[in-house]
Design a protein around this motif. Structure first.
Motif, PDB file in Angstrom:
ATOM      1  N   ILE A   1      -8.303   2.516  -6.104  1.00 31.14           N
ATOM      2  CA  ILE A   1      -7.697   3.679  -5.093  1.00 31.14           C
ATOM      3  C   ILE A   1      -8.811   4.098  -3.871  1.00 31.14           C
ATOM      4  N   ARG A   2      -8.371   3.896  -2.533  1.00 30.59           N
ATOM      5  CA  ARG A   2      -8.639   3.788  -1.755  1.00 30.59           C
ATOM      6  C   ARG A   2      -9.244   4.695  -1.064  1.00 30.59           C
ATOM      7  N   LYS A   3      -8.564   6.468  -1.400  1.00 31.09           N
ATOM      8  CA  LYS A   3      -9.192   7.702  -0.974  1.00 31.09           C
ATOM      9  C   LYS A   3      -8.267   8.748  -2.132  1.00 31.09           C
TER      10      LYS A   3
ATOM     11  N   GLU B   1       1.056  -1.177   0.288  1.00 35.24           N
ATOM     12  CA  GLU B   1       0.072  -0.438  -0.131  1.00 35.24           C
ATOM     13  C   GLU B   1       0.682   1.130  -0.197  1.00 35.24           C
ATOM     14  N   ILE B   2       0.430   2.613  -0.531  1.00 32.77           N
ATOM     15  CA  ILE B   2       0.926   3.457  -0.699  1.00 32.77           C
ATOM     16  C   ILE B   2       0.449   4.802  -0.447  1.00 32.77           C
ATOM     17  N   THR B   3       1.247   5.660   0.097  1.00 30.15           N
ATOM     18  CA  THR B   3       0.282   7.130   0.100  1.00 30.15           C
ATOM     19  C   THR B   3       1.155   8.328  -0.314  1.00 30.15           C
ATOM     20  N   VAL B   4       0.275   8.936  -1.390  1.00 32.90           N
ATOM     21  CA  VAL B   4       1.399   9.801  -1.999  1.00 32.90           C
ATOM     22  C   VAL B   4       0.481  11.063  -1.764  1.00 32.90           C
ATOM     23  N   GLU B   5       1.755  12.231  -0.515  1.00 34.19           N
ATOM     24  CA  GLU B   5       0.739  13.527  -0.295  1.00 34.19           C
ATOM     25  C   GLU B   5       0.681  14.392  -1.441  1.00 34.19           C
ATOM     26  N   PRO B   6      -0.909  15.768  -1.558  1.00 24.72           N
ATOM     27  CA  PRO B   6      -0.518  16.155  -2.295  1.00 24.72           C
ATOM     28  C   PRO B   6       0.462  16.905  -3.018  1.00 24.72           C
ATOM     29  N   GLY B   7       0.471  17.372  -3.652  1.00 28.49           N
ATOM     30  CA  GLY B   7       1.633  17.825  -5.128  1.00 28.49           C
ATOM     31  C   GLY B   7       3.197  16.666  -5.182  1.00 28.49           C
ATOM     32  N   GLY B   8       2.980  15.611  -4.333  1.00 25.18           N
ATOM     33  CA  GLY B   8       3.531  14.293  -4.714  1.00 25.18           C
ATOM     34  C   GLY B   8       3.763  13.480  -5.882  1.00 25.18           C
ATOM     35  N   SER B   9       4.272  12.887  -6.454  1.00 27.63           N
ATOM     36  CA  SER B   9       4.662  11.525  -7.360  1.00 27.63           C
ATOM     37  C   SER B   9       5.337  10.056  -6.695  1.00 27.63           C
TER      38      SER B   9
ATOM     39  N   TRP C   1      -3.277   3.955  -2.127  1.00 25.16           N
ATOM     40  CA  TRP C   1      -4.108   2.530  -2.834  1.00 25.16           C
ATOM     41  C   TRP C   1      -2.757   2.086  -2.818  1.00 25.16           C
ATOM     42  N   PRO C   2      -3.781   1.007  -2.237  1.00 25.34           N
ATOM     43  CA  PRO C   2      -3.537  -0.783  -1.907  1.00 25.34           C
ATOM     44  C   PRO C   2      -3.623  -1.712  -3.224  1.00 25.34           C
ATOM     45  N   ARG C   3      -2.339  -2.136  -3.575  1.00 27.92           N
ATOM     46  CA  ARG C   3      -2.120  -3.145  -4.816  1.00 27.92           C
ATOM     47  C   ARG C   3      -1.680  -4.061  -4.861  1.00 27.92           C
ATOM     48  N   ARG C   4      -2.001  -5.277  -5.671  1.00 25.86           N
ATOM     49  CA  ARG C   4      -0.816  -6.100  -6.041  1.00 25.86           C
ATOM     50  C   ARG C   4      -0.405  -6.572  -7.259  1.00 25.86           C
ATOM     51  N   ARG C   5       1.111  -6.806  -7.326  1.00 22.94           N
ATOM     52  CA  ARG C   5       1.429  -6.869  -8.830  1.00 22.94           C
ATOM     53  C   ARG C   5       1.845  -8.430  -8.875  1.00 22.94           C
TER      54      ARG C   5
ATOM     55  N   GLY D   1      -5.049   8.279 -18.136  1.00 22.16           N
ATOM     56  CA  GLY D   1      -6.278   8.304 -16.994  1.00 22.16           C
ATOM     57  C   GLY D   1      -6.339   8.835 -15.387  1.00 22.16           C
ATOM     58  N   VAL D   2      -7.668   9.750 -14.532  1.00 20.48           N
ATOM     59  CA  VAL D   2      -8.070  10.074 -13.581  1.00 20.48           C
ATOM     60  C   VAL D   2      -8.946   9.143 -13.027  1.00 20.48           C
ATOM     61  N   TYR D   3      -7.959   8.165 -11.984  1.00 22.91           N
ATOM     62  CA  TYR D   3      -8.784   7.978 -11.036  1.00 22.91           C
ATOM     63  C   TYR D   3      -8.738   7.819  -9.372  1.00 22.91           C
ATOM     64  N   LYS D   4     -10.142   7.920  -9.395  1.00 28.45           N
ATOM     65  CA  LYS D   4     -11.286   8.573  -7.622  1.00 28.45           C
ATOM     66  C   LYS D   4     -11.358   7.270  -6.891  1.00 28.45           C
ATOM     67  N   ALA D   5     -11.121   7.926  -5.629  1.00 26.00           N
ATOM     68  CA  ALA D   5     -11.255   6.195  -4.949  1.00 26.00           C
ATOM     69  C   ALA D   5     -12.473   5.596  -5.013  1.00 26.00           C
ATOM     70  N   GLY D   6     -12.507   4.120  -4.788  1.00 29.63           N
ATOM     71  CA  GLY D   6     -13.275   3.341  -5.342  1.00 29.63           C
ATOM     72  C   GLY D   6     -12.645   2.731  -6.907  1.00 29.63           C
ATOM     73  N   GLN D   7     -12.558   4.050  -7.634  1.00 32.48           N
ATOM     74  CA  GLN D   7     -11.648   2.930  -8.820  1.00 32.48           C
ATOM     75  C   GLN D   7     -10.724   2.316  -9.207  1.00 32.48           C
ATOM     76  N   THR D   8     -10.992   0.662  -9.945  1.00 28.15           N
ATOM     77  CA  THR D   8     -10.160  -0.207  -9.877  1.00 28.15           C
ATOM     78  C   THR D   8      -8.680   0.357 -11.276  1.00 28.15           C
ATOM     79  N   ILE D   9      -7.394  -0.214 -11.268  1.00 27.97           N
ATOM     80  CA  ILE D   9      -6.790   0.243 -12.253  1.00 27.97           C
ATOM     81  C   ILE D   9      -5.564  -0.599 -12.407  1.00 27.97           C
ATOM     82  N   VAL D  10      -5.102  -1.297 -13.472  1.00 27.79           N
ATOM     83  CA  VAL D  10      -3.980  -1.874 -14.169  1.00 27.79           C
ATOM     84  C   VAL D  10      -2.949  -1.415 -14.867  1.00 27.79           C
ATOM     85  N   GLU D  11      -2.269  -1.929 -14.558  1.00 21.03           N
ATOM     86  CA  GLU D  11      -0.923  -0.937 -15.220  1.00 21.03           C
ATOM     87  C   GLU D  11       0.552  -1.674 -15.542  1.00 21.03           C
TER      88      GLU D  11
END
Length: 85
Positions: A32-34, A10-18, A78-82, A48-58
């Motif tokens: 996307i959790r929040k 799980e990663i968290t990115v602060e506002p302005g971060g990447s 973003w909790p994620r599974r690779r 893409g722009v992904y909001k809370a509750g939406q899924t993403i596949v990379e």
């Protein structure tokens, strides 16, 4: 699962971060959790722009370089599974 290994993170990115420009050696699946994730491809084009509750596949591989940015005013999580080999 089956003969496939998975890495959970799980990663968290602060506002302005990447996330920094990167690619994955295995396909990444996430929800996307929040917050809101702005996602850009290797040409810096928005893919893409992904909001809370939406899924993403990379997809995996060096031909899928991308970056995730937080252009919002609150952190995104973003909790994620690779998949791995």
């Amino acid at each position: 699962m089956g003969d496939q290994d998975y890495i959970l993170r799980e990663i968290t990115v602060e506002p302005g971060g990447s996330t920094g420009r990167h690619y994955h050696t295995g396909t990444l699946y996430g929800v996307i959790r929040k917050g809101t994730l702005s996602h850009f491809d290797s040409t810096c084009g928005s893919d893409g722009v992904y909001k809370a509750g939406q899924t993403i596949v990379e997809p995996s591989g060096s031909d899928h370089v991308h970056i995730g940015q937080n252009r919002g005013d609150k952190p995104w999580t973003w909790p994620r599974r690779r998949s791995g080999n």
